[in-house]
Design a protein around this motif. Structure first.
Motif, PDB file in Angstrom:
ATOM      1  N   ASP A  27       0.847  -1.195   0.000  1.00 48.99           N
ATOM      2  CA  ASP A  27       0.000   0.000   0.000  1.00 48.99           C
ATOM      3  C   ASP A  27       0.880   1.241   0.000  1.00 48.99           C
ATOM      4  O   ASP A  27       1.842   1.336   0.770  1.00 48.99           O
ATOM      5  CB  ASP A  27      -0.912   0.010   1.231  1.00 48.99           C
ATOM      6  N   ILE A  28       0.527   2.181  -0.885  1.00 49.24           N
ATOM      7  CA  ILE A  28       1.306   3.413  -0.985  1.00 49.24           C
ATOM      8  C   ILE A  28       0.462   4.654  -0.713  1.00 49.24           C
ATOM      9  O   ILE A  28       0.971   5.770  -0.738  1.00 49.24           O
ATOM     10  CB  ILE A  28       2.008   3.534  -2.356  1.00 49.24           C
ATOM     11  N   GLY A  29      -0.823   4.467  -0.451  1.00 52.08           N
ATOM     12  CA  GLY A  29      -1.690   5.599  -0.172  1.00 52.08           C
ATOM     13  C   GLY A  29      -3.124   5.146   0.024  1.00 52.08           C
ATOM     14  O   GLY A  29      -3.426   3.949  -0.018  1.00 52.08           O
ATOM     15  N   LEU A  30      -4.000   6.129   0.232  1.00 53.95           N
ATOM     16  CA  LEU A  30      -5.413   5.826   0.473  1.00 53.95           C
ATOM     17  C   LEU A  30      -6.287   6.948  -0.048  1.00 53.95           C
ATOM     18  O   LEU A  30      -5.818   8.058  -0.311  1.00 53.95           O
ATOM     19  CB  LEU A  30      -5.669   5.597   1.962  1.00 53.95           C
ATOM     20  N   ALA A  31      -7.568   6.633  -0.193  1.00 52.68           N
ATOM     21  CA  ALA A  31      -8.555   7.633  -0.618  1.00 52.68           C
ATOM     22  C   ALA A  31      -9.917   7.253  -0.055  1.00 52.68           C
ATOM     23  O   ALA A  31     -10.193   6.075   0.204  1.00 52.68           O
ATOM     24  CB  ALA A  31      -8.627   7.723  -2.136  1.00 52.68           C
ATOM     25  N   TYR A  45       1.404   8.084   0.795  1.00 48.86           N
ATOM     26  CA  TYR A  45       2.284   8.034   1.963  1.00 48.86           C
ATOM     27  C   TYR A  45       3.598   8.760   1.665  1.00 48.86           C
ATOM     28  O   TYR A  45       4.084   8.735   0.525  1.00 48.86           O
ATOM     29  CB  TYR A  45       2.537   6.600   2.394  1.00 48.86           C
ATOM     30  N   PRO A  46       4.177   9.437   2.664  1.00 52.99           N
ATOM     31  CA  PRO A  46       5.343  10.304   2.454  1.00 52.99           C
ATOM     32  C   PRO A  46       6.496   9.669   1.695  1.00 52.99           C
ATOM     33  O   PRO A  46       7.115  10.319   0.847  1.00 52.99           O
ATOM     34  CB  PRO A  46       5.770  10.684   3.870  1.00 52.99           C
ATOM     35  N   GLU A  47       6.784   8.412   1.958  1.00 54.27           N
ATOM     36  CA  GLU A  47       7.934   7.777   1.304  1.00 54.27           C
ATOM     37  C   GLU A  47       7.733   7.564  -0.192  1.00 54.27           C
ATOM     38  O   GLU A  47       8.680   7.238  -0.910  1.00 54.27           O
ATOM     39  CB  GLU A  47       8.301   6.458   2.000  1.00 54.27           C
ATOM     40  N   PHE A  48       6.504   7.787  -0.689  1.00 54.99           N
ATOM     41  CA  PHE A  48       6.225   7.612  -2.114  1.00 54.99           C
ATOM     42  C   PHE A  48       5.937   8.938  -2.820  1.00 54.99           C
ATOM     43  O   PHE A  48       5.634   8.945  -4.009  1.00 54.99           O
ATOM     44  CB  PHE A  48       5.043   6.639  -2.296  1.00 54.99           C
ATOM     45  N   ARG A  49       6.045  10.029  -2.108  1.00 54.16           N
ATOM     46  CA  ARG A  49       5.767  11.347  -2.698  1.00 54.16           C
ATOM     47  C   ARG A  49       6.961  11.842  -3.498  1.00 54.16           C
ATOM     48  O   ARG A  49       8.100  11.481  -3.240  1.00 54.16           O
ATOM     49  CB  ARG A  49       5.440  12.355  -1.592  1.00 54.16           C
ATOM     50  N   GLY A  50       6.660  12.696  -4.467  1.00 54.18           N
ATOM     51  CA  GLY A  50       7.715  13.337  -5.241  1.00 54.18           C
ATOM     52  C   GLY A  50       8.214  12.529  -6.422  1.00 54.18           C
ATOM     53  O   GLY A  50       9.121  12.967  -7.128  1.00 54.18           O
ATOM     54  N   SER A  51       7.609  11.389  -6.671  1.00 53.30           N
ATOM     55  CA  SER A  51       8.066  10.538  -7.772  1.00 53.30           C
ATOM     56  C   SER A  51       6.996  10.371  -8.853  1.00 53.30           C
ATOM     57  O   SER A  51       7.142   9.529  -9.728  1.00 53.30           O
ATOM     58  CB  SER A  51       8.462   9.159  -7.223  1.00 53.30           C
ATOM     59  N   GLY A  52       5.927  11.140  -8.771  1.00 53.76           N
ATOM     60  CA  GLY A  52       4.832  11.028  -9.729  1.00 53.76           C
ATOM     61  C   GLY A  52       3.733  10.072  -9.304  1.00 53.76           C
ATOM     62  O   GLY A  52       2.729   9.937  -9.996  1.00 53.76           O
ATOM     63  N   CYS A  53       3.912   9.408  -8.157  1.00 55.62           N
ATOM     64  CA  CYS A  53       2.888   8.469  -7.679  1.00 55.62           C
ATOM     65  C   CYS A  53       1.560   9.170  -7.435  1.00 55.62           C
ATOM     66  O   CYS A  53       0.498   8.602  -7.712  1.00 55.62           O
ATOM     67  CB  CYS A  53       3.334   7.780  -6.397  1.00 55.62           C
ATOM     68  N   GLY A  54       1.590  10.375  -6.900  1.00 57.36           N
ATOM     69  CA  GLY A  54       0.356  11.092  -6.601  1.00 57.36           C
ATOM     70  C   GLY A  54      -0.474  11.333  -7.843  1.00 57.36           C
ATOM     71  O   GLY A  54      -1.695  11.151  -7.823  1.00 57.36           O
ATOM     72  N   THR A  55       0.182  11.710  -8.928  1.00 56.64           N
ATOM     73  CA  THR A  55      -0.528  11.950 -10.178  1.00 56.64           C
ATOM     74  C   THR A  55      -1.152  10.663 -10.699  1.00 56.64           C
ATOM     75  O   THR A  55      -2.311  10.649 -11.127  1.00 56.64           O
ATOM     76  CB  THR A  55       0.437  12.560 -11.216  1.00 56.64           C
TER      77      THR A  55
END
Length: 171
Positions: free
Chosen positions: A74-78, A98-108
């Motif tokens: 799991d890398i995040g939630l909604a 989750y913070p450790e997965f931010r900044g790499s385009g995962c959010g988009t």
């Protein structure tokens, strides 16, 4: 290695417990980091969790507890609610990578997956509350959202307008 991100719904008691623990960590870390914030106690309370459970368990227009998952992790939630009984709005109650997965385009990628999930579940447009944090506003604007006034508590709203013509307003 396959880096595909998928969505899975928290269904089992173990998953729902994990979801609520991760949501609590997200609130403490990202939303209410100040222990003296007057809203923090409410959002961490049993009362609020019981309200979430009620919306999650209702039959119509229920809140879904979703995880973003990559390679079994799991890398995040909604927390989206699609109002099919009304005008098809998808209210994104919470969204977190989750913070450790931010900044790499995962959010988009996660946002696109969430919106695709919403359209597949009958949504015609999307709305969310967005703090005044400029970084978050820029993120959602990059996903196509526009500013849409404020809610009853003065929190800024953002709207992803529908592609087809349905009644909605941008304030």
């Amino acid at each position: 290695m396959n880096e595909q991100i998928t969505i899975r719904e928290a269904v089992s008691p173990e998953d729902t417990g994990l979801f609520l623990r991760q949501l609590r960590e997200y609130f403490i870390r990202d939303i209410f980091p100040d222990p003296h914030d007057e809203d923090r106690a409410y959002f961490l309370s049993t009362e609020y969790i019981n309200e979430l459970r009620s919306v999650h368990e209702r039959e119509r227009d229920r809140c879904h507890w979703l995880f973003f998952n990559r390679n079994g992790r799991d890398i995040g939630l909604a927390m989206p609610v699609v109002y099919n009984s009304e005008d098809g709005k998808c209210l994104i109650m919470e969204f977190c990578v989750y913070p450790e997965f931010r900044g790499s385009g995962c959010g988009t990628v996660c946002a696109k997956l969430l919106l695709d999930w919403a359209w597949d579940n009958g949504a015609k447009y999307a709305e969310l509350n967005c703090s005044v944090d400029a970084r978050r506003v820029r993120f959602w604007e990059a996903q196509g959202f526009v500013k849409n006034g404020v809610d009853e508590w003065g929190v800024p709203l953002m709207l992803l307008p529908p592609e087809e013509s349905i009644p909605f307003s941008v304030e």
